[in-house]
Write a protein that holds these residues in place. Structure first.
Motif, PDB file in Angstrom:
ATOM      1  N   VAL A   1     -10.450   1.229   3.003  1.00 25.56           N
ATOM      2  CA  VAL A   1      -9.628   1.857   4.031  1.00 25.56           C
ATOM      3  C   VAL A   1     -10.316   3.096   4.582  1.00 25.56           C
ATOM      4  O   VAL A   1     -11.132   3.737   3.914  1.00 25.56           O
ATOM      5  CB  VAL A   1      -8.221   2.293   3.523  1.00 25.56           C
ATOM      6  CG1 VAL A   1      -7.366   1.101   3.219  1.00 25.56           C
ATOM      7  CG2 VAL A   1      -8.333   3.209   2.344  1.00 25.56           C
ATOM      8  N   GLY A   2      -9.972   3.374   5.823  1.00 27.06           N
ATOM      9  CA  GLY A   2     -10.335   4.636   6.444  1.00 27.06           C
ATOM     10  C   GLY A   2      -9.065   5.159   7.064  1.00 27.06           C
ATOM     11  O   GLY A   2      -8.334   4.393   7.699  1.00 27.06           O
TER      12      GLY A   2
ATOM     13  N   GLN B   1     -12.049   7.835   3.452  1.00 24.87           N
ATOM     14  CA  GLN B   1     -12.670   6.531   3.617  1.00 24.87           C
ATOM     15  C   GLN B   1     -13.248   6.082   2.294  1.00 24.87           C
ATOM     16  O   GLN B   1     -13.806   6.886   1.553  1.00 24.87           O
ATOM     17  CB  GLN B   1     -13.777   6.626   4.664  1.00 24.87           C
ATOM     18  CG  GLN B   1     -14.697   5.420   4.734  1.00 24.87           C
ATOM     19  CD  GLN B   1     -15.626   5.505   5.918  1.00 24.87           C
ATOM     20  OE1 GLN B   1     -15.423   4.857   6.919  1.00 24.87           O
ATOM     21  NE2 GLN B   1     -16.645   6.333   5.781  1.00 24.87           N
ATOM     22  N   GLY B   2     -13.121   4.812   2.000  1.00 24.04           N
ATOM     23  CA  GLY B   2     -13.742   4.289   0.793  1.00 24.04           C
ATOM     24  C   GLY B   2     -13.089   3.020   0.319  1.00 24.04           C
ATOM     25  O   GLY B   2     -12.135   2.536   0.939  1.00 24.04           O
ATOM     26  N   PRO B   3     -13.606   2.469  -0.786  1.00 25.25           N
ATOM     27  CA  PRO B   3     -12.978   1.276  -1.351  1.00 25.25           C
ATOM     28  C   PRO B   3     -11.561   1.615  -1.813  1.00 25.25           C
ATOM     29  O   PRO B   3     -11.348   2.660  -2.436  1.00 25.25           O
ATOM     30  CB  PRO B   3     -13.874   0.920  -2.540  1.00 25.25           C
ATOM     31  CG  PRO B   3     -15.150   1.652  -2.305  1.00 25.25           C
ATOM     32  CD  PRO B   3     -14.794   2.879  -1.529  1.00 25.25           C
ATOM     33  N   LEU B   4     -10.651   0.727  -1.511  1.00 22.53           N
ATOM     34  CA  LEU B   4      -9.248   1.022  -1.761  1.00 22.53           C
ATOM     35  C   LEU B   4      -8.987   1.275  -3.251  1.00 22.53           C
ATOM     36  O   LEU B   4      -8.282   2.219  -3.619  1.00 22.53           O
ATOM     37  CB  LEU B   4      -8.389  -0.147  -1.260  1.00 22.53           C
ATOM     38  CG  LEU B   4      -6.880   0.041  -1.315  1.00 22.53           C
ATOM     39  CD1 LEU B   4      -6.464   1.290  -0.565  1.00 22.53           C
ATOM     40  CD2 LEU B   4      -6.177  -1.176  -0.730  1.00 22.53           C
ATOM     41  N   ALA B   5      -9.601   0.438  -4.104  1.00 30.29           N
ATOM     42  CA  ALA B   5      -9.354   0.570  -5.542  1.00 30.29           C
ATOM     43  C   ALA B   5      -9.785   1.954  -6.034  1.00 30.29           C
ATOM     44  O   ALA B   5      -9.094   2.598  -6.821  1.00 30.29           O
ATOM     45  CB  ALA B   5     -10.116  -0.517  -6.289  1.00 30.29           C
ATOM     46  N   GLU B   6     -10.927   2.398  -5.512  1.00 36.05           N
ATOM     47  CA  GLU B   6     -11.461   3.700  -5.907  1.00 36.05           C
ATOM     48  C   GLU B   6     -10.525   4.840  -5.481  1.00 36.05           C
ATOM     49  O   GLU B   6     -10.243   5.755  -6.248  1.00 36.05           O
ATOM     50  CB  GLU B   6     -12.806   3.872  -5.205  1.00 36.05           C
ATOM     51  CG  GLU B   6     -13.852   4.606  -5.997  1.00 36.05           C
ATOM     52  CD  GLU B   6     -15.180   4.480  -5.287  1.00 36.05           C
ATOM     53  OE1 GLU B   6     -15.466   5.344  -4.440  1.00 36.05           O
ATOM     54  OE2 GLU B   6     -15.902   3.489  -5.551  1.00 36.05           O
ATOM     55  N   LEU B   7     -10.050   4.721  -4.230  1.00 34.57           N
ATOM     56  CA  LEU B   7      -9.163   5.771  -3.716  1.00 34.57           C
ATOM     57  C   LEU B   7      -7.859   5.800  -4.492  1.00 34.57           C
ATOM     58  O   LEU B   7      -7.322   6.856  -4.795  1.00 34.57           O
ATOM     59  CB  LEU B   7      -8.860   5.520  -2.236  1.00 34.57           C
ATOM     60  CG  LEU B   7     -10.076   5.566  -1.314  1.00 34.57           C
ATOM     61  CD1 LEU B   7      -9.674   5.204   0.099  1.00 34.57           C
ATOM     62  CD2 LEU B   7     -10.699   6.950  -1.353  1.00 34.57           C
TER      63      LEU B   7
END
Lengths: 297, 350
Positions: B244-245, B255-261
């Motif tokens: 997502v961003g 911004q980044g991989p959703l799981a990480e965020l």
């Protein structure tokens, strides 16, 4: 059927039809142009415009036939020649259509060309297909020019058919008094039609330029008509005589030269030259505007 | 109150490092211009659009969309999503910065790149007096790379794929909003694409249509197509995105991989009990920070590091005789994430 219907066999077909950029150059433009022409002539509004233009010679011819009176010098040029030779119905109808009907038809189609697509939002989809903006501009110009030619063609053709049907047709007496064979008269008639088409091309280009300035097609159409009308008004004012040779409409009625034994070719060429100048100037303006403008509609 | 990123980081003692765009994935457009295989599907560097009135619609956006991703481009109405998309596609010229699509600089490479990109931009747009099929035929005729011999077949396949097979001959003006949206998607699917840019693809669709679009996006993504999908409805995108961003007031705030965020966000432990005071004591005893206690609900920040697992909490509560009416460990939704980052609601920005 659902969006995700797995029974629809699309993936393998898609793989066969991998896009290959740059593979098809010219034929690609031909396809765009055909689509453009189909769009212009398939539109009900434009078909009605052509029908109305066809009514002009039909009404004039019927009126003259019913009254059985060519008039006594009043009315538009060539009107009193119609009862002698039906071919003159073509010229009368052209003279009657030139002040408003033909410019209106041309302005509606050329003014709509870009503004209409912008207004619908289809412009952004065409440009991301992608179509290069220059190509689209050329296709739009050619589509509008084709419509202008058909508008004149409709007046000429309906005029000819009506004239032949309602009036005697034979040797053609030219404005200079000489009479020529019907075949030569017809050739001169076609020449007149071509001249009128050429004299409308400047307006086509102006319409396209105005169309590139706005997202409101009606505004572009109206502006284009107004430009033609203003030019005609100025042309009628002796006070601005110095402007006359450069006016868009100044040479529009010169086509009667072709109905003389020895036409003033210099005058005709000047008229064509003025139109070419308008095409060049407003074509360049439209190009410079359309190829750089942000498409936010 | 000018920079939401700063506010978000100051407002939180342990601000997530992901608030800054992950710079590692942003390529230099100059070096990637000539390569054919892109290691990023979409990239932009300081992409900025200032309109003539002086309003900054997009403010130094650095996008990095990895190939194969389903990238949710989120933000309230008016946050600059559509202007960003228009710049990516070459419709609007950036005031500053640059963008690449599939590794090629835009808008210069539009001629070669855009045939590989299907787009739905700010809603569908077609000629109202033409049928759905005739409208697609018009788009196909405009495509110099399209083979006219397969046009009929591709058009029918695209119409079938979005469920418009039966309405193909109907005039566009007679279409419902949902059908129009589907035709827009069909236009994007006329050719096999490497990248789909879908601006609000579920707008106007009923819940069933929305589900179908989500399924379609998943399908396309599983074929390897990168999907860049914008929405102002966070929950809708939550379920299908890998990345997502988030845009707010013209800036890319996250911004980044959703799981990480998601992982960076503190999980919340919610306990429903009829004995709140003893429950609070036990949770504190376990090393949890109680953030809310009242009625019959206790909430605690369940820090990832050093926090006991939920089942251990349950065991401790039961051992102490605290009745458990409900116990859940939840991660914040995208909407809560957004609010936490920007300190504002997910409403029209200006």
């Amino acid at each position: 059927m659902s969006l995700a219907d797995p029974t629809v066999d699309t993936i393998s077909d898609h793989d066969l039809a991998r896009p290959d950029p740059g593979r098809r150059g010219r034929s690609g433009f031909g396809r765009l142009l055909r689509s453009e022409v189909r769009l212009v002539f398939g539109r009900r509004r434009n078909q009605i415009l052509l029908t109305v233009l066809g009514l002009v010679p039909l009404i004039i011819g019927t009126a003259v036939r019913l009254s059985n009176d060519g008039g006594s010098g009043d009315g538009p040029p060539f009107l009193n020649q119609i009862t002698d030779n039906g071919l003159f119905l073509v010229f009368t109808a052209l003279v009657v259509s030139l002040p408003l009907f033909l410019p209106l038809a041309v302005a509606i189609v050329s003014g709509d060309a870009l503004a209409g697509e912008a207004n619908l939002g289809t412009l952004r989809y065409l440009l991301t297909v992608p179509v290069s903006r220059s190509r689209l501009l050329v296709a739009k110009w050619l589509g509008s020019a084709a419509f202008a030619a058909s508008a004149v063609g409709t007046v000429v053709l309906v005029g000819l058919v009506t004239g032949i049907a309602l009036f005697p047709v034979g040797r053609v007496t030219l404005l200079s008094g000489t009479s020529v064979a019907l075949s030569e008269g017809l050739v001169r008639g076609v020449g007149v039609g071509c001249l009128v088409v050429i004299s409308l091309l400047g307006l086509v280009t102006i319409g396209l330029f105005v169309s590139s300035l706005t997202e409101v097609p009606v505004a572009a159409m109206a502006t284009t008509v107004v430009i033609a009308v203003i030019s005609a008004v100025l042309d009628g004012l002796p006070q601005v005589k110095v402007l006359h040779p450069y006016l868009l409409t100044h040479h529009w009625y010169d086509f009667d030269q072709l109905l003389r034994l020895s036409p003033d070719t210099g005058l005709l060429l000047t008229g064509v030259g003025v139109q070419l100048a308008y095409i060049a100037i407003f074509g360049a303006a439209a190009w410079s505007r359309f190829t750089t403008a942000d498409v936010s509609a | 109150m000018t920079n939401p990123v700063t506010i978000a980081q100051e407002g939180r003692s342990a601000g997530p490092p992901g608030a800054a765009p992950s710079a590692a994935a942003v390529p230099d457009p100059a070096t990637t211009d000539s390569t054919d295989v892109a290691d990023v599907a979409i990239a932009s560097t300081a992409l900025t659009k200032r309109f003539r009135g002086g309003q900054v619609a997009v403010d130094a956006v650095d996008l990095a969309v990895p190939p194969g991703a389903v990238y949710g481009f989120l933000g309230p109405n008016g946050s600059g999503k559509t202007t960003t998309i228009r710049m990516l596609l070459g419709l609007v010229a950036p005031t500053a910065g640059s963008a690449t699509l599939l590794g090629r600089g835009m808008p210069a490479a539009g001629r070669t790149v855009l045939p590989r990109v299907g787009a739905l931009i700010e809603g569908p747009a077609f000629h109202p007096y033409l049928s759905g099929r005739a409208n697609l035929a018009r788009l196909d005729a405009a495509d110099r790379t399209a083979d006219p011999r397969t046009a009929r077949h591709r058009i029918d396949a695209a119409l079938a794929r979005v469920g418009l097979g039966n309405a193909a001959g109907k005039r566009y003006r007679q279409y419902s909003l949902g059908m129009k949206q589907r035709l827009g998607l069909a236009g994007a699917l006329l050719q096999p694409r490497d990248l789909l840019v879908l601006d609000e693809p579920t707008n106007g669709l009923d819940p069933q249509g929305t589900r179908e679009v989500r399924t379609l996006i998943r399908e396309l993504a599983s074929d390897g197509t990168t999907v860049f999908v914008s929405s102002h409805l966070l929950a809708e995108i939550d379920q299908i995105c890998s990345h997502v961003g988030i845009m707010s007031r013209g800036r890319l705030v996250l911004q980044g991989p959703l799981a990480e965020l998601r992982g960076e966000q503190d999980a919340v432990l919610t306990l429903q009990t009829s004995a709140v005071p003893p429950a609070v004591d036990i949770l504190r005893g376990l090393g949890l920070t109680v953030t809310e206690a009242g009625g019959d609900v206790v909430r605690a920040a369940a820090e990832t590091a050093g926090a006991p697992a939920v089942q251990d909490v349950a065991v401790a509560l039961v051992a102490a005789g605290v009745p458990i009416l409900g116990l859940a460990l939840t991660r914040p939704t995208l909407e809560e994430l957004f609010v936490a980052l920007t300190g504002e609601g997910f409403d029209v920005a200006r």
